[in-house]
Design an enzyme around this catalytic site. Structure first.
Site, PDB file in Angstrom:
ATOM      1  N   ARG A 258      76.834  55.364 -13.641  1.00  0.00           N
ATOM      2  CA  ARG A 258      75.450  54.906 -13.733  1.00  0.00           C
ATOM      3  C   ARG A 258      74.917  55.120 -15.150  1.00  0.00           C
ATOM      4  NH1 ARG A 258      73.270  58.039  -8.302  1.00  0.00           N
ATOM      5  NH2 ARG A 258      74.635  56.990  -6.794  1.00  0.00           N
TER       6      ARG A 258
ATOM      7  N   ASP B 240      71.163  55.309 -17.350  1.00  0.00           N
ATOM      8  CA  ASP B 240      69.726  55.506 -17.163  1.00  0.00           C
ATOM      9  C   ASP B 240      68.929  54.357 -17.757  1.00  0.00           C
ATOM     10  OD1 ASP B 240      70.018  57.973 -15.904  1.00  0.00           O
ATOM     11  OD2 ASP B 240      70.025  59.072 -17.808  1.00  0.00           O
TER      12      ASP B 240
ATOM     13  N   ARG C 132      73.298  62.625 -24.167  1.00  0.00           N
ATOM     14  CA  ARG C 132      72.008  62.630 -24.861  1.00  0.00           C
ATOM     15  C   ARG C 132      71.581  64.037 -25.246  1.00  0.00           C
ATOM     16  NH1 ARG C 132      68.200  59.361 -20.946  1.00  0.00           N
ATOM     17  NH2 ARG C 132      66.625  60.038 -22.471  1.00  0.00           N
TER      18      ARG C 132
END
Length: 268
Positions: A59, A61, A209
């Site tokens: 997935r 974001d 991140r």
């Protein structure tokens, strides 16, 4: 565990490219448009409106991009049989959204987009200059202060290998545990662009991140390279740097023991 297609259906592997700007990410959600929703809607139009579902290698974001996301679709044999038709037909129905099918191929028996994957690769891109981005807007993190890339690379070396990455794990992460093996974490500069490349079998939520946010602190001189080793050992998210903005992140590749798109029946 990988499931099998229903009788009368064939599993197809798709490689996607998309711009995540303005999307809520890969997964369907109630608060906006997702890549999954766009893909499944486009594929349904190709097969006469019949509903279907997809599964993905990972997935992304909201705001995160992909240059090599891999997805599986189980399509009825009586509707589509040609990889080129799937690639071009779904891409056509995805217009005007910035999502496209780069390749399509029939999957091998037992193949699953998520469970068969052995690696995921991401690139985080920083524009390192005083002037704000224009052409690269929504695709870079703009850092004005000069970055010491050699110091960032020295710090990254403390993070490579198998570790408890709790310090770089989002509070909302749903993974069963914080231990991951980071195979690659490389920092390079080309002019005003600084890239951080990461590869692992799997990542924790926001891990790349959060790594980028901490490496940036090393780059601007706020932290020493060795500080990253201490932050890793603390196993405490509060000790690490900020979560870097989503727009700088791109999923670049998904690895499999056998490339599903290398066979002669693929369209790429």
């Amino acid at each position: 565990m990988a499931d099998d297609p229903a009788p009368g259906f064939r599993r197809w592997a798709l490689k996607l490219e998309y711009d995540g700007t303005g999307l809520v990410g890969w997964q369907r959600q109630n608060n906006g448009v997702s890549v999954q929703e766009l893909l499944e809607s486009a594929a349904a139009r190709l097969i006469g409106g019949r509903p279907l579902s997809s599964a993905t290698a990972g997935r992304t974001d909201a705001g995160v991009h992909a240059a090599g996301m891999v997805v599986q679709l189980d399509l009825p044999d009586d509707a589509v049989t040609d990889a080129r038709q799937i690639r071009d037909g779904i891409s056509f129905h995805l217009k005007p959204h910035r999502v496209a099918i780069l390749a399509a191929a029939p999957a091998a028996p037992g193949w699953h987009a998520r469970f068969s994957a052995t690696s995921r690769a991401y690139r985080y891109t920083i524009l390192n200059r005083p002037t704000r981005p224009v052409l690269q807007m929504n695709h870079v993190w703009h850092v004005r202060r000069p970055l010491d890339v050699e110091a960032m690379r020295e710090g990254a070396a403390f993070l490579i290998g198998r570790h408890d990455f709790s310090s770089f794990r989002a509070a909302a992460c749903q993974a069963s545990g914080p231990v991951r093996t980071l195979d690659v974490l490389d920092v390079r500069r080309e002019g005003e662009i600084v890239t951080i490349d990461a590869r692992a079998r799997s990542f924790l939520h926001h891990q790349v991140r959060n790594l980028a946010g901490s490496l940036q602190l090393v780059g601007i001189g706020q932290w020493s390279p060795a500080k990253l080793g201490a932050v890793l050992a603390a196993c405490d998210r509060r000790q690490a740097g900020p979560t870097a903005p989503s727009e700088g992140l791109c999923l670049t590749a998904v690895g499999y023991p056998v490339d599903p798109f290398s066979a002669g029946t693929s369209a790429s």
